[in-house]
Structure formats: structure tokens, C-alpha cells
Motif scaffolding. Structure first.
Motif, PDB file in Angstrom:
ATOM      1  N   PHE A 187      -2.784   6.058  -3.969  1.00  0.00           N
ATOM      2  CA  PHE A 187      -3.888   5.112  -3.794  1.00  0.00           C
ATOM      3  C   PHE A 187      -3.461   3.728  -4.296  1.00  0.00           C
ATOM      4  O   PHE A 187      -3.707   2.706  -3.643  1.00  0.00           O
ATOM      5  CB  PHE A 187      -5.126   5.595  -4.554  1.00  0.00           C
ATOM      6  CG  PHE A 187      -6.316   4.689  -4.411  1.00  0.00           C
ATOM      7  CD1 PHE A 187      -7.120   4.735  -3.280  1.00  0.00           C
ATOM      8  CD2 PHE A 187      -6.631   3.776  -5.407  1.00  0.00           C
ATOM      9  CE1 PHE A 187      -8.222   3.888  -3.145  1.00  0.00           C
ATOM     10  CE2 PHE A 187      -7.727   2.925  -5.287  1.00  0.00           C
ATOM     11  CZ  PHE A 187      -8.525   2.984  -4.145  1.00  0.00           C
ATOM     12  N   THR A 188      -2.779   3.709  -5.432  1.00  0.00           N
ATOM     13  CA  THR A 188      -2.281   2.452  -6.003  1.00  0.00           C
ATOM     14  C   THR A 188      -1.252   1.807  -5.092  1.00  0.00           C
ATOM     15  O   THR A 188      -1.248   0.586  -4.896  1.00  0.00           O
ATOM     16  CB  THR A 188      -1.668   2.699  -7.394  1.00  0.00           C
ATOM     17  OG1 THR A 188      -2.652   3.293  -8.243  1.00  0.00           O
ATOM     18  CG2 THR A 188      -1.181   1.409  -8.021  1.00  0.00           C
ATOM     19  N   ALA A 189      -0.369   2.622  -4.522  1.00  0.00           N
ATOM     20  CA  ALA A 189       0.647   2.107  -3.594  1.00  0.00           C
ATOM     21  C   ALA A 189      -0.032   1.442  -2.400  1.00  0.00           C
ATOM     22  O   ALA A 189       0.379   0.371  -1.939  1.00  0.00           O
ATOM     23  CB  ALA A 189       1.558   3.234  -3.127  1.00  0.00           C
ATOM     24  N   GLY A 190      -1.075   2.091  -1.895  1.00  0.00           N
ATOM     25  CA  GLY A 190      -1.817   1.530  -0.780  1.00  0.00           C
ATOM     26  C   GLY A 190      -2.509   0.227  -1.152  1.00  0.00           C
ATOM     27  O   GLY A 190      -2.506  -0.738  -0.364  1.00  0.00           O
ATOM     28  N   GLN A 191      -3.073   0.202  -2.342  1.00  0.00           N
ATOM     29  CA  GLN A 191      -3.722  -1.026  -2.824  1.00  0.00           C
ATOM     30  C   GLN A 191      -2.728  -2.187  -2.851  1.00  0.00           C
ATOM     31  O   GLN A 191      -3.041  -3.300  -2.418  1.00  0.00           O
ATOM     32  CB  GLN A 191      -4.286  -0.811  -4.225  1.00  0.00           C
ATOM     33  CG  GLN A 191      -5.603  -0.072  -4.285  1.00  0.00           C
ATOM     34  CD  GLN A 191      -6.138  -0.016  -5.711  1.00  0.00           C
ATOM     35  OE1 GLN A 191      -5.389   0.256  -6.643  1.00  0.00           O
ATOM     36  NE2 GLN A 191      -7.421  -0.283  -5.872  1.00  0.00           N
ATOM     37  N   GLU A 192      -1.535  -1.918  -3.384  1.00  0.00           N
ATOM     38  CA  GLU A 192      -0.510  -2.953  -3.474  1.00  0.00           C
ATOM     39  C   GLU A 192      -0.078  -3.416  -2.076  1.00  0.00           C
ATOM     40  O   GLU A 192       0.167  -4.603  -1.853  1.00  0.00           O
ATOM     41  CB  GLU A 192       0.696  -2.447  -4.260  1.00  0.00           C
ATOM     42  CG  GLU A 192       0.423  -2.199  -5.739  1.00  0.00           C
ATOM     43  CD  GLU A 192      -0.023  -3.455  -6.467  1.00  0.00           C
ATOM     44  OE1 GLU A 192       0.461  -4.556  -6.136  1.00  0.00           O
ATOM     45  OE2 GLU A 192      -0.875  -3.346  -7.377  1.00  0.00           O
ATOM     46  N   LEU A 218      -0.498  -7.183  -0.616  1.00  0.00           N
ATOM     47  CA  LEU A 218       0.655  -7.904  -0.093  1.00  0.00           C
ATOM     48  C   LEU A 218       0.357  -8.434   1.315  1.00  0.00           C
ATOM     49  O   LEU A 218       0.633  -9.603   1.614  1.00  0.00           O
ATOM     50  CB  LEU A 218       1.883  -6.988  -0.060  1.00  0.00           C
ATOM     51  CG  LEU A 218       3.174  -7.599   0.497  1.00  0.00           C
ATOM     52  CD1 LEU A 218       3.613  -8.797  -0.337  1.00  0.00           C
ATOM     53  CD2 LEU A 218       4.282  -6.546   0.544  1.00  0.00           C
ATOM     54  N   LEU A 219      -0.219  -7.584   2.161  1.00  0.00           N
ATOM     55  CA  LEU A 219      -0.544  -8.006   3.518  1.00  0.00           C
ATOM     56  C   LEU A 219      -1.597  -9.123   3.504  1.00  0.00           C
ATOM     57  O   LEU A 219      -1.450 -10.127   4.217  1.00  0.00           O
ATOM     58  CB  LEU A 219      -1.062  -6.810   4.329  1.00  0.00           C
ATOM     59  CG  LEU A 219      -1.434  -7.089   5.790  1.00  0.00           C
ATOM     60  CD1 LEU A 219      -0.245  -7.672   6.549  1.00  0.00           C
ATOM     61  CD2 LEU A 219      -1.912  -5.799   6.465  1.00  0.00           C
ATOM     62  N   ALA A 220      -2.622  -8.974   2.686  1.00  0.00           N
ATOM     63  CA  ALA A 220      -3.688  -9.979   2.604  1.00  0.00           C
ATOM     64  C   ALA A 220      -3.148 -11.332   2.159  1.00  0.00           C
ATOM     65  O   ALA A 220      -3.632 -12.380   2.610  1.00  0.00           O
ATOM     66  CB  ALA A 220      -4.785  -9.498   1.650  1.00  0.00           C
ATOM     67  N   GLY A 260      -6.417   3.132  -0.188  1.00  0.00           N
ATOM     68  CA  GLY A 260      -6.144   2.039  -1.120  1.00  0.00           C
ATOM     69  C   GLY A 260      -5.937   0.720  -0.400  1.00  0.00           C
ATOM     70  O   GLY A 260      -6.451  -0.327  -0.821  1.00  0.00           O
ATOM     71  N   ALA A 261      -5.189   0.746   0.706  1.00  0.00           N
ATOM     72  CA  ALA A 261      -4.931  -0.474   1.477  1.00  0.00           C
ATOM     73  C   ALA A 261      -6.215  -1.030   2.070  1.00  0.00           C
ATOM     74  O   ALA A 261      -6.460  -2.246   2.038  1.00  0.00           O
ATOM     75  CB  ALA A 261      -3.927  -0.178   2.592  1.00  0.00           C
ATOM     76  N   LYS A 262      -7.039  -0.150   2.588  1.00  0.00           N
ATOM     77  CA  LYS A 262      -8.303  -0.574   3.201  1.00  0.00           C
ATOM     78  C   LYS A 262      -9.202  -1.260   2.173  1.00  0.00           C
ATOM     79  O   LYS A 262      -9.816  -2.298   2.457  1.00  0.00           O
ATOM     80  CB  LYS A 262      -9.025   0.638   3.799  1.00  0.00           C
ATOM     81  CG  LYS A 262     -10.255   0.275   4.620  1.00  0.00           C
ATOM     82  CD  LYS A 262     -10.819   1.519   5.311  1.00  0.00           C
ATOM     83  CE  LYS A 262     -11.985   1.150   6.217  1.00  0.00           C
ATOM     84  NZ  LYS A 262     -12.510   2.343   6.939  1.00  0.00           N
ATOM     85  N   GLU A 263      -9.239  -0.693   0.973  1.00  0.00           N
ATOM     86  CA  GLU A 263     -10.050  -1.273  -0.092  1.00  0.00           C
ATOM     87  C   GLU A 263      -9.585  -2.694  -0.413  1.00  0.00           C
ATOM     88  O   GLU A 263     -10.399  -3.622  -0.516  1.00  0.00           O
ATOM     89  CB  GLU A 263      -9.982  -0.399  -1.345  1.00  0.00           C
ATOM     90  CG  GLU A 263     -10.808  -0.937  -2.510  1.00  0.00           C
ATOM     91  CD  GLU A 263     -10.704  -0.076  -3.746  1.00  0.00           C
ATOM     92  OE1 GLU A 263      -9.921  -0.431  -4.661  1.00  0.00           O
ATOM     93  OE2 GLU A 263     -11.388   0.962  -3.795  1.00  0.00           O
ATOM     94  N   SER A 264      -8.268  -2.884  -0.568  1.00  0.00           N
ATOM     95  CA  SER A 264      -7.719  -4.198  -0.900  1.00  0.00           C
ATOM     96  C   SER A 264      -7.925  -5.205   0.230  1.00  0.00           C
ATOM     97  O   SER A 264      -8.276  -6.362  -0.013  1.00  0.00           O
ATOM     98  CB  SER A 264      -6.223  -4.091  -1.217  1.00  0.00           C
ATOM     99  OG  SER A 264      -6.008  -3.388  -2.415  1.00  0.00           O
ATOM    100  N   LEU A 265      -7.702  -4.775   1.463  1.00  0.00           N
ATOM    101  CA  LEU A 265      -7.831  -5.670   2.608  1.00  0.00           C
ATOM    102  C   LEU A 265      -9.276  -6.129   2.803  1.00  0.00           C
ATOM    103  O   LEU A 265      -9.536  -7.323   3.035  1.00  0.00           O
ATOM    104  CB  LEU A 265      -7.320  -4.977   3.874  1.00  0.00           C
ATOM    105  CG  LEU A 265      -5.796  -4.822   3.959  1.00  0.00           C
ATOM    106  CD1 LEU A 265      -5.414  -3.807   5.033  1.00  0.00           C
ATOM    107  CD2 LEU A 265      -5.128  -6.167   4.225  1.00  0.00           C
TER     108      LEU A 265
END
Length: 319
Positions: free
Chosen positions: A141-146, A150-152, A179-184
Motif C-alpha cells: 500500500f505504501t509503495a502504491g502511495q509513493e 511521484l506521478l502526481a 495506495g496509488a489511487k488514494e495519493s492521486l
């Protein structure tokens, strides 16, 4: 003559005792009395899992452990992985190290192994069952967040993005996407598509081609692994579009793509260390030593700024 038969009877009895004694030795011993560890991976067909295999075998060589590494031809072959796991367990290794493709499917086999006093260590992907020795890997989940962050950082608020998932039911890739979806979304990006590509490069290319037919104005893509990210990149390049693509795993091919100015970045795990630590901790478990229940192997954010050093390391462990 009676004495001769009596002597032969004693000899046969002694031979039987020796054979029984030999069979009752530690089942975990491999060749020449070495301990043995079975490592069952999601597949052996991708660079990422080859790094895990390299780490496991390096640990075996350094620590004097007989290491057997197996895995199906593709991550989607869940039942094949279960069959391989059952086969390895039947050979009575000292411990088993597993990266489960679909945890809920493999848990019954792992629970049975634990009941038979076999140490079970998980790497890369965790599974919830009583009695496992430890989990070694990235907090996905953390990896996805990061990856999402990064993409954002490369886009503008309101830009459209796509999420490419792994095989359905793969908890590791599912957690990365979450995780990525949450960050984006927190950064103001708009997720216009979220589709699985089974951790396969060709499948990802096809999926992205279909997405672009309806969303030609996409600005960024987060992929749950590097093979899929590279497949996505092929579809993007074929259309001549400027879309930032972020992968996950930090494979050699992905890092080379970053250096070539193609892939925008990758969230690198430590697959070599996972394999090495998996075997190392398995040996400690065999010896009855206490082991932490969770060991975080961490992540590295790879971009054009630090890709060269990462590539040099990957090439050194691929030899």
C-alpha cells in the motif's frame, strides 16, 4: 550350521536397525547433511522473480543451505502454484518460503504445513493465517502511495490518469493500486480507468490501447508492476502521446527505460534482499531462533536522477 543361520539373523537385524535409524534422521537435511529450504514463487518468468531467486540461491550458497526454487509459468496460474507448494512440502524440507499469488487459495495448504511443525515464511505478499513464522516484503500500500505521489508530482491538478492492475485477487498488486489511487485523488487527479492486465506486458499493451480509444487525453498511468508499465508504454508510443508512466518493482528493463527517457519512474522493491532474507530467516527458524513477525524490506523511488546507480546494482546481481 545352526550357528551360521543365527549369525545371519543377527546381521539382518542389525541392517534393519541401521536402515530405520537412517530414515528417522532429520527430514530437513539436504545433500551432505545440509538443511533444505523450499522457495515457491509466483512465477519464474519475469525479471523481478529472477532477482528473488538469485537472492535465495545466494543465501543458500553463503549459509550452506540446499535451496530449491520453483514457480509457475505465469502469476495467473494460481492452482499450478498450489500444486507446486504441495509437492515441495511432500518432500519434507526444513522450511518453506512462499510468495502466494492468491493468498486465500493457498492458505489451507500453509495451515496444514504449520500444523505439521514446518516453518512457513512469506515474502512479497502476505497472507492471514495462524502460525506463520514471518512476512518479509514491501508494504505494498505504501509503495502504491509513493508511486501515486511521484506521478502526481509530474502532472497538473485535474489531469486524467489510469490505473493498471495485476492479476485479479493478487493482494500485492491490489494494495499498490489502492495506495496509488488514494495519493492521486488526494492530489486532485481524476482516475478515468482502472483495469487488470494480469502482470503481463502484452496484455497491458492491449488494455491501454483500448483505454486510449475512449480517453486520448490521459496524462498519466500508474502500473502495479514494471512489465505492465512497459506494455503500457508501447501503446502510448504507438499513438505518439506524451503520457507519464510509472511502474513498480524496479526491474533492470524498467530502469534502462527510465535512463532512455521513456518510462517516467518506478517504485523499486528489494526482490534480491527478499529472497536472501527469506532463506536466511528460514534457517534461523529451523534452528528454533526467534524471528520478528514482520520485516519491512522498504522501497526506493527510481527516476532519471538515480537510475544509473540502480542499474549498476541490478547488473551486478544478474551475473
Amino acid at each position: 550350521m545352526k550357528k551360521k543361520f543365527k549369525f545371519m539373523g543377527i546381521a539382518v537385524a542389525l541392517t534393519s536397525v541401521i536402515l530405520v535409524a537412517g530414515c528417522s534422521g532429520k527430514a530437513s537435511s539436504g545433500k551432505s547433511g545440509e538443511e533444505s529450504v523450499a522457495v515457491v514463487l509466483k512465477t519464474l518468468s519475469s525479471p523481478y522473480w529472477k532477482y528473488v531467486e538469485a537472492g535465495a540461491k545466494a543465501a543458500g550458497k553463503e549459509l550452506g543451505v540446499e535451496v530449491t526454487v520453483v514457480g509457475p509459468a505465469a502469476e495467473s496460474q494460481v492452482i499450478e502454484q498450489v500444486n507446486m507448494l504441495e509437492d515441495q512440502i511432500s518432500q519434507a524440507p526444513g522450511a518453506v518460503v512462499v510468495a502466494p499469488s492468491q493468498p486465500e487459495t493457498v492458505v489451507p495448504v500453509l495451515e496444514s504445513a504449520v500444523k505439521s511443525k514446518l516453518p512457513v515464511l512469506l515474502i512479497d505478499t502476505d497472507a492471514d493465517f495462524k502460525g506463520k513464522t514471518t512476512f518479509i516484503g514491501t508494504e505494498n500500500f505504501t509503495a502504491g502511495q509513493e508511486g501515486g505521489k511521484l506521478l502526481a508530482s509530474m502532472l497538473q491538478k485535474g489531469d486524467k490518469v489510469v490505473l493498471i492492475e495485476g492479476a485479479l485477487g493478487n493482494s500485492a498488486t491490489d494494495a499498490r493500486i489502492k495506495g496509488a489511487k488514494e495519493s492521486l485523488e488526494a492530489a486532485g487527479m481524476i482516475v478515468v480507468a482502472q483495469q487488470p492486465a494480469e502482470s503481463d506486458k502484452t496484455k497491458a499493451m492491449s488494455v491501454m490501447e483500448n483505454i486510449l480509444q475512449k480517453n486520448a487525453d490521459v496524462k498519466g498511468v500508474f502500473s502495479a508492476n514494471d512489465d505492465m508499465a512497459l506494455g503500457v508504454l508501447r501503446a502510448v508510443e504507438a499513438k505518439g502521446l506524451d503520457i507519464k508512466v510509472i511502474g513498480t518493482d524496479g526491474t533492470e528493463e524498467a530502469v534502462e527505460s527510465i535512463l532512455a527517457g521513456k518510462l517516467a519512474g518506478t517504485i523499486a522493491q528489494s526482490p534480491y534482499n527478499m529472497g536472501f532474507e527469506g532463506v536466511k530467516k528460514a534457517l534461523e527458524a529451523i534452528k528454533g531462533e526467534k524471528i520478528e513477525s514482520r520485516i519491512d524490506s522498504g522501497v526506493d523511488i527510481i527516476t532519471s536522477e538515480n537510475a544509473k546507480g540502480k542499474l549498476e546494482f541490478l547488473k551486478s546481481i544478474s551475473k
